[in-house]
Design an enzyme around this catalytic site. Structure first.
Site, mmCIF file in Angstrom:
data_model
loop_
_atom_site.group_PDB
_atom_site.id
_atom_site.type_symbol
_atom_site.label_atom_id
_atom_site.label_comp_id
_atom_site.label_asym_id
_atom_site.label_seq_id
_atom_site.Cartn_x
_atom_site.Cartn_y
_atom_site.Cartn_z
ATOM 1 C CB ILE A 1 8.114 3.449 16.439
ATOM 2 C CG1 ILE A 1 7.244 3.745 15.230
ATOM 3 C CG2 ILE A 1 9.568 3.618 16.139
ATOM 4 C CD1 ILE A 1 7.395 2.751 14.137
ATOM 5 N N GLY B 1 -4.971 6.031 4.168
ATOM 6 C CA GLY B 1 -3.911 6.776 3.489
ATOM 7 C C GLY B 1 -4.286 8.175 3.025
ATOM 8 C CB SER B 2 -6.881 10.670 3.880
ATOM 9 O OG SER B 2 -6.699 10.930 5.258
ATOM 10 C CG ASN B 3 -2.751 12.391 7.205
ATOM 11 O OD1 ASN B 3 -2.659 13.615 7.292
ATOM 12 N ND2 ASN B 3 -3.602 11.680 7.947
ATOM 13 C CG ASN C 1 2.250 9.745 14.830
ATOM 14 O OD1 ASN C 1 1.763 9.178 13.838
ATOM 15 N ND2 ASN C 1 1.615 9.791 15.995
ATOM 16 C CG HIS D 1 -2.253 11.957 18.344
ATOM 17 N ND1 HIS D 1 -2.468 10.597 18.486
ATOM 18 C CD2 HIS D 1 -3.039 12.559 19.270
ATOM 19 C CE1 HIS D 1 -3.343 10.406 19.463
ATOM 20 N NE2 HIS D 1 -3.706 11.575 19.956
ATOM 21 C CG MET E 1 -3.394 1.443 12.908
ATOM 22 S SD MET E 1 -3.786 3.029 13.704
ATOM 23 C CE MET E 1 -4.809 2.439 15.052
ATOM 24 N NE ARG E 2 1.258 -4.011 13.326
ATOM 25 C CZ ARG E 2 0.810 -5.188 13.689
ATOM 26 N NH1 ARG E 2 1.326 -5.800 14.721
ATOM 27 N NH2 ARG E 2 -0.145 -5.774 13.015
HETATM 28 C C1 GRF Z 1 -5.222 10.075 11.165
HETATM 29 O O1 GRF Z 1 -6.392 10.530 11.780
HETATM 30 C C2 GRF Z 1 -4.025 10.300 12.037
HETATM 31 O O2 GRF Z 1 -4.166 11.391 12.887
HETATM 32 C C3 GRF Z 1 -3.963 9.036 12.859
HETATM 33 O O3 GRF Z 1 -4.368 8.019 11.955
HETATM 34 C C4 GRF Z 1 -5.229 8.573 10.971
HETATM 35 C C5 GRF Z 1 -4.703 8.168 9.616
HETATM 36 O O4 GRF Z 1 -5.568 8.511 8.599
HETATM 37 N N1 GRF Z 1 -2.632 8.835 13.385
HETATM 38 P P1 GRF Z 1 -5.226 8.266 7.071
HETATM 39 O O5 GRF Z 1 -4.971 6.774 6.892
HETATM 40 O O6 GRF Z 1 -4.028 9.093 6.712
HETATM 41 O O7 GRF Z 1 -6.449 8.701 6.330
#
Ligand code: GRF
Length: 204
Positions: free
Chosen positions: A95, A12-14, A109, A111, A92-93
């Site tokens: 859609i 969840g860093s994003n 998304n 990526h 990780m799924r």
């Molecule tokens: C990120 O590297 C994103 O590009 C990919 O999954 C990762 C998620 O990271 N789709 P986080 O859980 O937000 O740290």
């Protein structure tokens, strides 16, 4: 207020970066709900500690996508929280139909590569193995094919000679944390127009 929903399976860093940019005032959106397919996802803890509704919804029996009945529950939950834009952040799924029926053109998304290079899993490792000198990250609209939708923003990251997959991924993530909140801001402020594959950005 413009309301987003975040779907995350992992650390969840994003999500954290989005929350941070809401707190600084850069992003004027509300996170209506965070949903995960993984009850252990740290993203759920982050959400709870920020008093954001956080839901684990069972994915069903498949590994790579949600069972249609379960997918319906994800969509229902997003609707209940008045979500206008669905932000996948390490979800990780794949859609599928239920999502597209409800949120066509309103799913994005992040990526970890410069698409269309290195679609799929561990894109930072694919970049090292291929030997490219630059990689990066991409925010894109989600279509039924994986990692193919119209590109909103990209950021470039150099691949260094002494990079390990971990060190490269870490530097890519630093850029993700900048461009994902920025893309959400642009979309929420109506400054993004999609024309076929091209995404036009109009900044005030
Ligand atoms: C990120 O590297 C994103 O590009 C990919 O999954 C990762 C998620 O990271 N789709 P986080 O859980 O937000 O740290």
């Amino acid at each position: 207020m413009f309301t987003i929903g975040v779907l995350a399976s992992g650390k969840g860093s994003n999500l954290q970066a989005i929350i941070d940019q809401i707190k600084t005032g850069f992003l004027n959106v509300k996170i209506g709900v965070v949903i995960s397919d993984n009850p252990q996802a740290y993203a759920l803890e982050i959400a709870r500690s920020e008093k954001i509704p956080a839901e684990y919804i069972e994915p069903g029996k498949h590994k790579t996508f949600l069972d249609p009945n379960q997918e319906k529950k994800y969509v229902q939950c997003l609707k209940e929280h008045h979500v206008e834009l669905v932000c996948l952040a390490g979800f990780m799924r794949v859609i599928k139909k239920e999502f597209f029926n409800a949120y066509q053109g309103r799913i994005i998304n992040i990526h970890p590569s410069l698409l269309p290079a290195f679609r799929g899993l561990e894109a930072w490792k694919q970049a090292i193995d291929y030997g490219v000198k630059f990689t990066g990250c991409t925010v894109h609209f989600v279509e039924e094919d994986i990692d193919t939708g119209p590109i909103v923003l990209q950021a470039v990251v150099p691949v260094l000679s002494d990079d390990s997959p971990e060190s490269l991924h870490k530097r890519i993530q630093e850029k993700e944390h900048i461009i994902y909140p920025l893309a959400i801001k642009l979309i929420s402020e109506n400054n993004v127009v999609v024309e076929g594959r091209r995404v036009m950005i109009y900044e005030d």
